[in-house]
Design an enzyme around this catalytic site. Structure first.
Site, PDB file in Angstrom:
ATOM      1  N   LEU A 183      10.415 -21.126  -5.537  1.00  0.00           N
ATOM      2  CA  LEU A 183      10.047 -19.916  -4.781  1.00  0.00           C
ATOM      3  C   LEU A 183       8.606 -19.550  -5.148  1.00  0.00           C
ATOM      4  CD1 LEU A 183      10.417 -17.320  -3.115  1.00  0.00           C
ATOM      5  CD2 LEU A 183      11.649 -16.315  -5.049  1.00  0.00           C
TER       6      LEU A 183
ATOM      7  N   HIS B 242       1.998   3.531  -9.223  1.00  0.00           N
ATOM      8  CA  HIS B 242       1.802   2.097  -9.476  1.00  0.00           C
ATOM      9  C   HIS B 242       2.952   1.520 -10.295  1.00  0.00           C
ATOM     10  CE1 HIS B 242      -1.954   2.174  -7.456  1.00  0.00           C
ATOM     11  NE2 HIS B 242      -2.519   3.005  -8.312  1.00  0.00           N
TER      12      HIS B 242
ATOM     13  N   ASP C  39       0.830  -1.213   0.000  1.00  0.00           N
ATOM     14  CA  ASP C  39       0.000   0.000   0.000  1.00  0.00           C
ATOM     15  C   ASP C  39       0.863   1.262   0.000  1.00  0.00           C
ATOM     16  OD1 ASP C  39      -2.419   1.321  -0.042  1.00  0.00           O
ATOM     17  OD2 ASP C  39      -2.608   1.367   2.139  1.00  0.00           O
TER      18      ASP C  39
ATOM     19  N   ARG D  27       2.264  -4.675   6.165  1.00  0.00           N
ATOM     20  CA  ARG D  27       1.531  -3.656   5.407  1.00  0.00           C
ATOM     21  C   ARG D  27       2.346  -2.368   5.389  1.00  0.00           C
ATOM     22  NH1 ARG D  27      -4.727  -2.284   4.762  1.00  0.00           N
ATOM     23  NH2 ARG D  27      -4.488  -0.471   3.417  1.00  0.00           N
TER      24      ARG D  27
HETATM   25  C1  IPE Z   1      -5.267  -2.648   0.040  1.00  0.00           C
HETATM   26  O1  IPE Z   1      -5.003  -1.305  -0.164  1.00  0.00           O
HETATM   27  C2  IPE Z   1      -5.313  -3.375  -1.277  1.00  0.00           C
HETATM   28  C3  IPE Z   1      -4.028  -3.527  -1.944  1.00  0.00           C
HETATM   29  C4  IPE Z   1      -2.864  -3.157  -1.485  1.00  0.00           C
HETATM   30  C5  IPE Z   1      -4.093  -4.175  -3.236  1.00  0.00           C
HETATM   31  P1  IPE Z   1      -6.186  -0.241  -0.319  1.00  0.00           P
HETATM   32  O2  IPE Z   1      -5.527   1.068  -0.542  1.00  0.00           O
HETATM   33  O3  IPE Z   1      -7.163  -0.685  -1.326  1.00  0.00           O
HETATM   34  O4  IPE Z   1      -6.872  -0.301   1.116  1.00  0.00           O
HETATM   35  P2  IPE Z   1      -7.772   0.751   1.894  1.00  0.00           P
HETATM   36  O5  IPE Z   1      -8.806   1.246   0.943  1.00  0.00           O
HETATM   37  O6  IPE Z   1      -6.867   1.854   2.348  1.00  0.00           O
HETATM   38  O7  IPE Z   1      -8.320  -0.003   3.061  1.00  0.00           O
HETATM   39  C1  IPE Z   2      -1.679   0.180  -3.272  1.00  0.00           C
HETATM   40  O1  IPE Z   2      -1.418   1.547  -3.329  1.00  0.00           O
HETATM   41  C2  IPE Z   2      -1.917  -0.434  -4.623  1.00  0.00           C
HETATM   42  C3  IPE Z   2      -3.331  -0.782  -4.877  1.00  0.00           C
HETATM   43  C4  IPE Z   2      -4.300  -0.725  -4.028  1.00  0.00           C
HETATM   44  C5  IPE Z   2      -3.647  -1.251  -6.221  1.00  0.00           C
HETATM   45  P1  IPE Z   2      -2.598   2.590  -3.325  1.00  0.00           P
HETATM   46  O2  IPE Z   2      -2.967   2.900  -4.719  1.00  0.00           O
HETATM   47  O3  IPE Z   2      -3.710   2.160  -2.446  1.00  0.00           O
HETATM   48  O4  IPE Z   2      -1.852   3.854  -2.694  1.00  0.00           O
HETATM   49  P2  IPE Z   2      -2.454   4.845  -1.626  1.00  0.00           P
HETATM   50  O5  IPE Z   2      -2.858   4.041  -0.445  1.00  0.00           O
HETATM   51  O6  IPE Z   2      -3.624   5.512  -2.273  1.00  0.00           O
HETATM   52  O7  IPE Z   2      -1.328   5.768  -1.329  1.00  0.00           O
HETATM   53 MG    MG Z   3      -4.082   2.414  -0.482  1.00  0.00          MG
END
Ligand code: IPE
Ligand code: IPE
Ligand code: MG
Length: 234
Positions: free
Chosen positions: A131, A38, A21, A182
């Site tokens: 792996l 991303h 995240d 996380r």
């Molecule tokens: C969790 O992150 C999902 C992934 C890392 C793929 P999110 O950004 O979607 O989670 P929330 O919305 O903050 O809970």
């Molecule tokens: C996690 O990063 C990747 C996915 C959920 C696909 P985010 O896109 O949720 O990044 P933040 O949390 O908005 O910074």
């Molecule tokens: Mg996020």
């Protein structure tokens, strides 16, 4: 663990899972579009997986796209799907160099036939590698559990055991994660591995996913080894 700077793991840390995240915030901080976050996140993911293999971890699971992430703006979802498709194109080479065995967790039926074909091919050609890399896409833990219960119902099971449920989940081929990490500063699971996390250790860090380094992994591993897992005993 080796006592020099290189952390090595043993069977106590066989399986590590990452909630990757913070990509969006990483980009926003740099005044870049979230989609750029991303791209960097995807690059870092490859680096972190290789490092996990190098230090002796046997299984890595990453949360790449949740069932809830479809609710994001179309251009962001499209970028992530393109990155996934590009990533799949690199898997064959990566797998040969790093011995990766790919598994994709989630409901694949929503993806295009091209993407599903790529996924099936990558899983097939890498199946004898050691792996294990589980990539969770269109993954939601509740959807996974419901999917498992429906499969058991179709089999006509009247009584179900914990093992039946575990064996019907997308993760049936691997043990539960020993550690769930996380990044990004939030302290929640966001619908990830709710069943499998029964006795997982948790590690939350403010570091944003694209910034997570191999040194951070060393720190995380050391922290894991300092913990006492009691499993309800004394
Ligand atoms: C969790 O992150 C999902 C992934 C890392 C793929 P999110 O950004 O979607 O989670 P929330 O919305 O903050 O809970
Ligand atoms: C996690 O990063 C990747 C996915 C959920 C696909 P985010 O896109 O949720 O990044 P933040 O949390 O908005 O910074
Ligand atoms: Mg996020």
């Amino acid at each position: 663990m080796a006592d020099n700077n290189t952390v090595m793991v043993d069977e106590r840390l066989g399986h590590i899972a990452f909630i990757m995240d913070g990509n969006g915030r990483w980009a926003t901080k740099r005044m870049l579009p979230r989609t750029v976050g991303h791209k960097y996140g995807a690059e870092n993911f490859k680096k972190i997986v290789k490092y996990c293999g190098k230090i002796g971890i046997k299984a890595v699971t990453v949360y790449a796209f949740s069932t809830e992430n479809w609710g994001r703006p179309k251009n962001e979802v499209d970028t992530i799907m393109n990155l996934l498709s590009q990533y799949l194109d690199t898997c064959e080479e990566e797998m040969k160099i790093h011995g990766i065995k790919y598994k994709f967790l989630g409901d694949m039926s929503v993806f295009t036939p091209e993407l599903r074909e790529k996924i099936a091919r990558v899983e097939e050609i890498s199946k004898d590698n050691s792996l294990l890399l589980n990539v969770a896409i269109n993954y939601g833990s509740r959807a996974e559990i419901v999917h498992a219960f429906n499969a058991l119902a179709r089999e006509g099971k009247k009584e179900i055991t914990e093992k039946d449920v575990s064996d019907a989940l997308y993760t049936a081929h691997c043990p539960d994660p020993d550690l769930i990490v996380r990044t990004g500063g939030d302290i929640r699971l966001s619908n990830f591995l709710l069943w499998q996390a029964q006795y997982s250790e948790f590690y939350f860090t403010d570091v944003l996913w694209p910034d997570l380094t191999t040194d951070n992994i060393d720190e995380i591993v050391r922290e894991f080894y300092s913990r006492k897992r009691r499993y309800g005993k004394v």
